[in-house]
Design an enzyme around this catalytic site. Structure first.
Site: not given
Ligand SMILES: Cc1cc2nc3c(=O)[nH]c(=O)nc-3n(C[C@H](O)[C@H](O)[C@H](O)COP(=O)(O)OP(=O)(O)OC[C@H]3O[C@@H](n4cnc5c(N)ncnc54)[C@H](O)[C@@H]3O)c2cc1C
Length: 444
Positions: A19, A176, A304, A321
């Site tokens: 992500g 949104e 997250d 993000a």
């Molecule tokens: C609908 C929505 C709208 C949003 N709008 C905004 C916005 O406008 N602005 C903003 O800043 N933020 C926004 N966010 C929040 C933002 O998307 C998150 O904060 C961000 O994605 C976090 O990044 P991350 O790398 O922690 O996790 P993620 O981007 O969620 O990535 C996690 C990854 O880990 C993988 N994964 C999970 N568990 C496992 C496992 N056991 N084994 C292998 N892979 C695994 C998943 O498949 C995924 O690809 C929004 C979120 C949502 C759901």
């Protein structure tokens, strides 16, 4: 697999999650003297901020997702592994996958993100989350199917039920989603020259707190509510939703039959967090100031899944993000420093502001002391999202879709691909079985 199998004895960095955080960490390590394996249970990166536009037929799935292999094709030291991580052993430095295989690491970055916090109990089956592409597709399928059925429904009460949509949660995702649903209704209803008119379509946004967008300044919350209401969304604040059965809820004392309930009432860390621990009270993994685990300095948790309160902040950082991306860059730098024998640095967050869009030419944005509403905020939102989107093709596709929608007032992705049974099933059943089982439901 061991670290020595991946290269000429170079340190092996394993990243769980492709992500925002994990991908940024991988890209930042692309020219480092390490071998990197990025493991994700999906083969693609998803731009989650635009999921609601897929759910409301504005964008296609492929516009907001990109195969991880394509993003990382030029990073010769990075290997992509499709697989779901089941367990992490920080003592033996091993990541266990559900398929029975394991990967050893010298450094580990856990960036597995969050999942929808569904209502507990059987109510979870009546709602649609919005966290994955599958969720977005399921919502689009449901909403478009309901609207098609409403077009040919002569009974006014049944038609009203089919075209009533409830969004739970007044944060940016709920706001949104509600705005986009209402826009979809305004541009779609009546196109079939059937029974459905724009006035039939009801979008109700339910928020338990006393205002929408509670993380924004109160005047921006008020502006957002006004903009939503101008669009025709019914905003119910300080209100709880009660489930009365499949397709039936009570909102503020009113009993409603609904076509779909979108659950945007928050997220919680994925279950993998428990394998990493220790956990903070919000279920996220407690990290030290450099984003490493207090008991395992070669293991980092970011995005997250991490509970991180940098110096100078009174609250832990929110799930956004930019937080995940900056932490991804930060841990990549700390890995390089550690290998070079240098001291670690503390993570500091550069807050570039937050924004939420409410529909065509409507949005709110805040950055430092700057506050924007309406068209200016909307333009700022468009630019920021286009720039942040991964992949040139996706940027072009999204730009063209937005331009098409802006000038024609039509959503471009309204093709329904119903299964044979889907149109036969009673319209007000719980969420379709065809939607994949989300992790939260699977876990409970
Ligand atoms: C609908 C929505 C709208 C949003 N709008 C905004 C916005 O406008 N602005 C903003 O800043 N933020 C926004 N966010 C929040 C933002 O998307 C998150 O904060 C961000 O994605 C976090 O990044 P991350 O790398 O922690 O996790 P993620 O981007 O969620 O990535 C996690 C990854 O880990 C993988 N994964 C999970 N568990 C496992 C496992 N056991 N084994 C292998 N892979 C695994 C998943 O498949 C995924 O690809 C929004 C979120 C949502 C759901």
């Amino acid at each position: 697999m061991t670290s020595t199998e991946t290269g000429a004895g170079r340190p092996h960095v394993v990243i769980v999650g492709g992500g925002f955080g994990g991908l940024r960490a991988a890209v930042s390590l692309a020219d480092a003297d390490v071998d990197v394996t990025i493991i994700d249970k999906r083969n693609h990166h998803v731009f989650q901020p635009l999921l609601y536009q897929v759910a409301t037929a504005g964008l296609a799935v492929s516009d907001i997702a990109m195969p991880l292999r394509a993003v990382l094709r030029r990073s010769k030291n990075v290997r992509v592994l499709l697989g779901e991580v089941e367990d992490i052993d920080t003592d033996t430095c091993r990541v266990q996958l559900y398929d029975g295989s394991h990967v050893e690491f010298d450094y580990l970055v856990v960036a597995a993100g969050a999942r929808t916090r569904y209502p507990r109990g059987e109510e979870a089956q009546y709602v649609f989350g919005l966290k994955t592409l599958e969720d977005a597709r399921a919502i689009r399928q449901r909403v478009l199917t309901c609207m098609e059925m409403a077009e040919s429904e002569p009974d006014a009460a049944q038609r009203r039920a089919l075209s009533t949509f409830v969004v739970v949660g007044g944060g940016p995702t709920g706001v949104e989603m509600a705005g986009a649903l209402r826009e979809l209704a305004m541009t779609n209803a009546g196109m079939g020259r059937g029974h459905l008119s724009e006035g039939d379509v009801r979008v109700v946004l339910v928020e338990r707190g006393d205002r929408v967008l509670s993380s924004f300044d109160p005047p921006l919350s008020e502006s957002a509510q006004r903009q939503l209401e101008a669009l025709g969304v019914e905003v119910e604040t300080a209100t709880d939703l009660a489930f009365e059965g499949p397709g039936r809820v009570a909102v503020g004392g009113e009993s409603l039959r609904v076509g779909a309930i979108v659950w945007a009432a928050g997220v919680e860390p994925v279950s993998l967090a428990e394998k990493v621990g220790p956990l903070a009270s919000d279920g996220r993994v407690e990290v030290a100031e450099d984003c490493s685990l207090p008991h395992a300095p070669r293991v980092f948790a970011i995005g997250d899944i991490a509970h991180c309160t940098p110096e100078g902040h009174s609250e832990p950082l929110p799930g956004l993000a930019p937080v995940a991306m900056q932490q991804g860059e930060h841990v990549a730098r700390q890995i390089r420093r550690t290998i070079a024998g240098k001291d670690r640095e503390a993570f500091s967050y550069n807050d570039r502001g937050t924004m939420a869009t409410i529909g065509r030419s409507r949005a709110v944005a805040q950055r430092g002391k700057m506050r924007l509403t309406g068209t200016l905020a909307w333009f700022a939102w468009l630019v920021v999202h286009l720039v942040t989107l991964v992949g040139f093709r996706n940027r072009m596709a999204v730009f063209l879709n937005w331009a098409w929608h802006y000038f024609t007032f039509r959503q471009g992705h309204r093709i329904l691909l119903p299964s044979a049974t889907q149109l036969d099933r009673p319209a007000l059943d719980p969420a379709p079985d065809s939607a994949p089982e989300p992790e939260a439901r699977r876990a409970s």
